[in-house]
Design an enzyme around this catalytic site. Structure first.
Site, PDB file in Angstrom:
ATOM      1  N   THR A 132       0.835  -1.120   0.045  1.00  0.00           N
ATOM      2  CA  THR A 132      -0.121   0.065  -0.059  1.00  0.00           C
ATOM      3  C   THR A 132       0.825   1.425  -0.078  1.00  0.00           C
ATOM      4  OG1 THR A 132      -1.390   1.487   1.412  1.00  0.00           O
ATOM      5  CG2 THR A 132      -0.156  -0.116   2.580  1.00  0.00           C
ATOM      6  N   ASP A 133       0.287   2.392  -0.396  1.00  0.00           N
ATOM      7  CA  ASP A 133       1.048   3.722  -0.459  1.00  0.00           C
ATOM      8  C   ASP A 133       0.968   4.287   0.952  1.00  0.00           C
ATOM      9  OD1 ASP A 133      -1.603   4.432  -0.072  1.00  0.00           O
ATOM     10  OD2 ASP A 133      -1.770   5.824  -1.729  1.00  0.00           O
ATOM     11  N   GLU A 134       0.230   3.804   1.833  1.00  0.00           N
ATOM     12  CA  GLU A 134       0.141   4.283   3.423  1.00  0.00           C
ATOM     13  C   GLU A 134       1.598   3.938   4.126  1.00  0.00           C
ATOM     14  OE1 GLU A 134      -3.321   3.420   5.681  1.00  0.00           O
ATOM     15  OE2 GLU A 134      -4.581   3.589   3.880  1.00  0.00           O
ATOM     16  N   TYR A 158      -2.497  -0.401  11.092  1.00  0.00           N
ATOM     17  CA  TYR A 158      -2.329  -1.122   9.788  1.00  0.00           C
ATOM     18  C   TYR A 158      -1.060  -0.767   8.820  1.00  0.00           C
ATOM     19  CZ  TYR A 158      -3.313  -1.493   4.891  1.00  0.00           C
ATOM     20  OH  TYR A 158      -3.342  -1.930   3.411  1.00  0.00           O
ATOM     21  N   LYS A 162       1.857  -3.087   7.628  1.00  0.00           N
ATOM     22  CA  LYS A 162       2.194  -3.326   6.066  1.00  0.00           C
ATOM     23  C   LYS A 162       3.663  -3.026   5.789  1.00  0.00           C
ATOM     24  CE  LYS A 162      -0.125  -4.548   3.234  1.00  0.00           C
ATOM     25  NZ  LYS A 162      -0.384  -5.891   2.522  1.00  0.00           N
TER      26      LYS A 162
HETATM   27  P1  NAD Z   1      -9.811  -7.247   2.040  1.00  0.00           P
HETATM   28  O1  NAD Z   1      -9.938  -7.039   3.359  1.00  0.00           O
HETATM   29  O2  NAD Z   1     -10.987  -7.071   1.049  1.00  0.00           O
HETATM   30  O3  NAD Z   1      -9.334  -8.946   1.812  1.00  0.00           O
HETATM   31  C1  NAD Z   1      -8.456  -9.508   2.595  1.00  0.00           C
HETATM   32  C2  NAD Z   1      -8.312 -11.015   2.204  1.00  0.00           C
HETATM   33  O4  NAD Z   1      -7.445 -11.721   3.112  1.00  0.00           O
HETATM   34  C3  NAD Z   1     -10.052 -11.552   2.823  1.00  0.00           C
HETATM   35  O5  NAD Z   1     -10.270 -12.551   2.035  1.00  0.00           O
HETATM   36  C4  NAD Z   1      -9.620 -12.386   4.152  1.00  0.00           C
HETATM   37  O6  NAD Z   1     -10.321 -13.512   4.380  1.00  0.00           O
HETATM   38  C5  NAD Z   1      -7.903 -12.799   3.770  1.00  0.00           C
HETATM   39  N1  NAD Z   1      -7.082 -13.009   4.971  1.00  0.00           N
HETATM   40  C6  NAD Z   1      -7.296 -12.269   6.009  1.00  0.00           C
HETATM   41  N2  NAD Z   1      -6.293 -12.942   6.935  1.00  0.00           N
HETATM   42  C7  NAD Z   1      -5.879 -13.933   6.541  1.00  0.00           C
HETATM   43  C8  NAD Z   1      -5.103 -14.992   7.003  1.00  0.00           C
HETATM   44  N3  NAD Z   1      -4.529 -15.088   8.023  1.00  0.00           N
HETATM   45  N4  NAD Z   1      -4.840 -16.001   5.911  1.00  0.00           N
HETATM   46  C9  NAD Z   1      -5.429 -16.155   4.904  1.00  0.00           C
HETATM   47  N5  NAD Z   1      -6.298 -15.249   4.302  1.00  0.00           N
HETATM   48  C10 NAD Z   1      -6.460 -14.197   5.061  1.00  0.00           C
HETATM   49  O7  NAD Z   1      -8.641  -6.683   1.522  1.00  0.00           O
HETATM   50  P2  NAD Z   1      -8.130  -5.701  -0.031  1.00  0.00           P
HETATM   51  O8  NAD Z   1      -8.702  -4.545   0.209  1.00  0.00           O
HETATM   52  O9  NAD Z   1      -8.714  -6.667  -0.935  1.00  0.00           O
HETATM   53  O10 NAD Z   1      -6.574  -5.517   0.075  1.00  0.00           O
HETATM   54  C11 NAD Z   1      -5.789  -6.924  -0.491  1.00  0.00           C
HETATM   55  C12 NAD Z   1      -4.237  -6.335  -0.579  1.00  0.00           C
HETATM   56  O11 NAD Z   1      -3.977  -5.368  -0.882  1.00  0.00           O
HETATM   57  C13 NAD Z   1      -3.885  -6.016   1.244  1.00  0.00           C
HETATM   58  O12 NAD Z   1      -2.660  -6.770   1.365  1.00  0.00           O
HETATM   59  C14 NAD Z   1      -4.069  -4.840   1.115  1.00  0.00           C
HETATM   60  O13 NAD Z   1      -2.954  -4.252   2.190  1.00  0.00           O
HETATM   61  C15 NAD Z   1      -3.400  -4.273   0.025  1.00  0.00           C
HETATM   62  N6  NAD Z   1      -4.134  -2.931  -0.664  1.00  0.00           N
HETATM   63  C16 NAD Z   1      -5.418  -2.654  -0.641  1.00  0.00           C
HETATM   64  C17 NAD Z   1      -5.783  -1.387  -1.111  1.00  0.00           C
HETATM   65  C18 NAD Z   1      -7.349  -0.950  -1.026  1.00  0.00           C
HETATM   66  O14 NAD Z   1      -7.430   0.219  -1.325  1.00  0.00           O
HETATM   67  N7  NAD Z   1      -8.162  -1.901  -0.582  1.00  0.00           N
HETATM   68  C19 NAD Z   1      -4.752  -0.543  -1.559  1.00  0.00           C
HETATM   69  C20 NAD Z   1      -3.431  -1.055  -1.883  1.00  0.00           C
HETATM   70  C21 NAD Z   1      -3.239  -2.087  -1.165  1.00  0.00           C
HETATM   71  O1  DAU Z   2      -4.278   4.215   0.543  1.00  0.00           O
HETATM   72  C1  DAU Z   2      -4.234   2.594   0.271  1.00  0.00           C
HETATM   73  C2  DAU Z   2      -5.437   2.164   1.561  1.00  0.00           C
HETATM   74  O2  DAU Z   2      -6.630   2.681   1.002  1.00  0.00           O
HETATM   75  C3  DAU Z   2      -5.301   0.609   1.741  1.00  0.00           C
HETATM   76  O3  DAU Z   2      -4.062   0.037   1.962  1.00  0.00           O
HETATM   77  C4  DAU Z   2      -6.381   0.292   2.579  1.00  0.00           C
HETATM   78  O4  DAU Z   2      -6.393  -1.205   2.847  1.00  0.00           O
HETATM   79  C5  DAU Z   2      -7.468   0.738   2.321  1.00  0.00           C
HETATM   80  O5  DAU Z   2      -8.551   0.467   3.383  1.00  0.00           O
HETATM   81  C6  DAU Z   2      -7.574   2.312   2.091  1.00  0.00           C
HETATM   82  O6  DAU Z   2      -7.225   2.988   3.235  1.00  0.00           O
HETATM   83  P1  DAU Z   2      -7.976   4.349   3.806  1.00  0.00           P
HETATM   84  O7  DAU Z   2      -7.881   4.575   5.274  1.00  0.00           O
HETATM   85  O8  DAU Z   2      -7.463   5.465   3.002  1.00  0.00           O
HETATM   86  O9  DAU Z   2      -9.567   3.926   3.100  1.00  0.00           O
HETATM   87  P2  DAU Z   2     -10.986   4.087   3.714  1.00  0.00           P
HETATM   88  O10 DAU Z   2     -12.115   3.687   2.675  1.00  0.00           O
HETATM   89  O11 DAU Z   2     -10.998   3.710   5.325  1.00  0.00           O
HETATM   90  O12 DAU Z   2     -11.158   5.651   4.037  1.00  0.00           O
HETATM   91  C7  DAU Z   2     -10.895   6.676   2.713  1.00  0.00           C
HETATM   92  C8  DAU Z   2     -10.934   8.074   3.410  1.00  0.00           C
HETATM   93  O13 DAU Z   2     -12.383   8.334   3.958  1.00  0.00           O
HETATM   94  C9  DAU Z   2     -10.047   8.292   4.700  1.00  0.00           C
HETATM   95  O14 DAU Z   2      -9.627   9.680   4.586  1.00  0.00           O
HETATM   96  C10 DAU Z   2     -11.080   8.107   5.892  1.00  0.00           C
HETATM   97  C11 DAU Z   2     -12.369   8.692   5.269  1.00  0.00           C
HETATM   98  N1  DAU Z   2     -13.481   8.133   5.840  1.00  0.00           N
HETATM   99  C12 DAU Z   2     -13.649   6.303   5.906  1.00  0.00           C
HETATM  100  C13 DAU Z   2     -14.727   6.077   6.329  1.00  0.00           C
HETATM  101  C14 DAU Z   2     -14.695   4.623   6.379  1.00  0.00           C
HETATM  102  C15 DAU Z   2     -14.528   8.861   6.191  1.00  0.00           C
HETATM  103  O15 DAU Z   2     -14.551  10.027   5.801  1.00  0.00           O
HETATM  104  N2  DAU Z   2     -15.712   8.047   6.548  1.00  0.00           N
HETATM  105  C16 DAU Z   2     -15.871   6.927   6.758  1.00  0.00           C
HETATM  106  O16 DAU Z   2     -16.972   6.563   7.180  1.00  0.00           O
END
Ligand code: NAD
Ligand code: DAU
Length: 353
Positions: A132-134, A158, A162
């Site tokens: 992730t970019d975080e 989180y 990561k």
């Molecule tokens: P998600 O939470 O939707 O899915 C995570 C999956 O991992 C689920 O299916 C869960 O059951 C599985 N899991 C969790 N713990 C586990 C374990 N111990 N063993 C096996 N499986 C397990 O997450 P996502 O949004 O699909 O993110 C996927 C990956 O991409 C993560 O590594 C996250 O850090 C990264 N990522 C997400 C975003 C985003 O915006 N969602 C952006 C950048 C990177």
């Molecule tokens: O940047 C990549 C990351 O993006 C991934 O690594 C994470 O897995 C993914 O969850 C996401 O993280 P964020 O914290 O940016 O996403 P989220 O959707 O939780 O929140 C997006 C923005 O919106 C953040 O600034 C918080 C805000 N927010 C979020 C929720 C859930 C609100 O204002 N209200 C809300 O109820």
């Protein structure tokens, strides 16, 4: 054969579906099915011989060893993680366990397996770590977007977990020579995203006539990428990425949270108008997220210039598709919002009101 971890979650399921639509190579999909893992995301693959689903934990060494010995994958694509920042604030221990200890276990099993391969297979093997970019921290409004050389400054449990996993990946390459590649991507949106994240949460709440919670002043900035563009970037890095390198993935789509929520309300007003007036009436400012990062922005030029990847969707096309998908898939939303999700909603939003 490739081994995918976390392939029943949001991005992992999109990746598995796109992969099997695109090529013949089978996938073994290891997922623990936590609250975020959902086999309904993979319903289209019922009866598909190229998809082998295994319910299990990436921390389970014996299971990982059995899977590697049985399926002999040529690559691992590692998505499995605890992924929600707010949940990491309420309870970080699952994040430490899965994101750090789980990645460590996968690396150790992959290393032993890789050492057992012949020279050609060793050279071709890849371990792709999805990050992730975080990990880079938070940007000031006029600062340049994150490049791959940006120092790590994670701010939430989180992102710290990561960042730790990224460092393990790096070290297993540097010390043991394991051919790893890491992708650091910005915020994804699209089909099958669990409605605890901003975009699907706002769509689901609007449809239910519930408040649309904005943390703080709504001026925090995220850089949005349509999920299938992220999946295409991962396929590109898997095929062409140089071992030991990291690649940023992003859509050049910086938006304030308030802009995103206003856009969602406007699309919903068009596609599913309410007799009570615009959905913007539901926007509600709530207590901020502790340690809330102000701004993320990704410089994805390395991936574009070295490997030729570019996003196919603009924010406008991607967000329309996303809203339409949620409106067309209300039963999916209803299923994931039942049960344990209600407890999370009370815990996270009850405290903010
Ligand atoms: P998600 O939470 O939707 O899915 C995570 C999956 O991992 C689920 O299916 C869960 O059951 C599985 N899991 C969790 N713990 C586990 C374990 N111990 N063993 C096996 N499986 C397990 O997450 P996502 O949004 O699909 O993110 C996927 C990956 O991409 C993560 O590594 C996250 O850090 C990264 N990522 C997400 C975003 C985003 O915006 N969602 C952006 C950048 C990177
Ligand atoms: O940047 C990549 C990351 O993006 C991934 O690594 C994470 O897995 C993914 O969850 C996401 O993280 P964020 O914290 O940016 O996403 P989220 O959707 O939780 O929140 C997006 C923005 O919106 C953040 O600034 C918080 C805000 N927010 C979020 C929720 C859930 C609100 O204002 N209200 C809300 O109820």
């Amino acid at each position: 054969m490739i081994l995918v971890t976390g392939g029943a979650g949001f991005i992992g399921a999109n990746f598995v579906l796109d992969w099997l639509a695109d090529c013949d190579e089978p996938i073994v999909n290891l997922d623990k099915l936590t609250y975020a893992g959902n086999l309904e995301n993979l319903a289209a693959l019922q009866g598909e011989a190229r998809h082998v689903f295994v319910k299990g934990d990436i921390c389970d060494r014996a299971l990982l060893e059995r899977l590697m010995a049985k399926h002999k994958p040529r690559a691992i694509v590692h998505f499995a993680a605890e992924s929600h920042v707010d949940r990491s604030i309420h309870g970080p221990s699952d994040f430490i366990r899965t994101n750090i200890e789980g990645t460590f276990m996968l690396l150790e099993v992959a290393r032993a397996y890789w050492n057992s391969l012949d020279e050609n297979a060793k050279t071709d093997f890849r371990f792709l770590h999805v990050s992730t970019d975080e990990v880079y921290g938070s940007l000031e409004p006029n600062a340049v977007p994150f490049a791959e050389s940006k120092a790590y400054e994670p701010n939430s449990p989180y992102s710290a977990s990561k960042a730790a996993s990224d460092h393990l990946i790096r070290a297993w390459h540097h010390t043991y020579g394991l051919p790893v590649v890491t992708t650091n991507c910005s915020n994804n949106y699209g089909a099958y995203q669990f409605p605890e994240k901003l975009i699907p949460l706002v769509i689901a709440n609007a449809m239910a006539g519930k408040p649309l919670p904005i943390y703080g002043d709504g001026q925090n900035v995220r850089d949005w990428l349509y999920v299938t563009d992220h999946c295409a970037a991962i396929r590109t890095v898997l095929a062409q990425g140089r071992p030991g390198e990291t690649y940023n993935v992003g859509g050049w789509n910086e938006k304030t949270n308030l802009d995103v929520v206003n856009t969602l309300c406007e699309i919903l007003d068009e596609l599913s108008p309410s007799s009570l007036g615009s959905y913007k009436r539901l926007i509600t400012y709530v207590k901020d997220r502790p340690g809330h990062d102000k701004r993320y922005a990704i410089d994805a030029r390395k991936l574009e210039q070295e490997l030729g990847w570019k996003p196919a969707e603009t924010f406008e096309t991607g967000i329309h598709k996303t809203v339409a998908w949620y409106l067309d898939n209300q039963p999916w939303v209803d299923n994931v919002l039942s049960g344990a999700y209600r407890e999370w909603e009370t815990l996270n939003y009850g405290l903010r009101r």
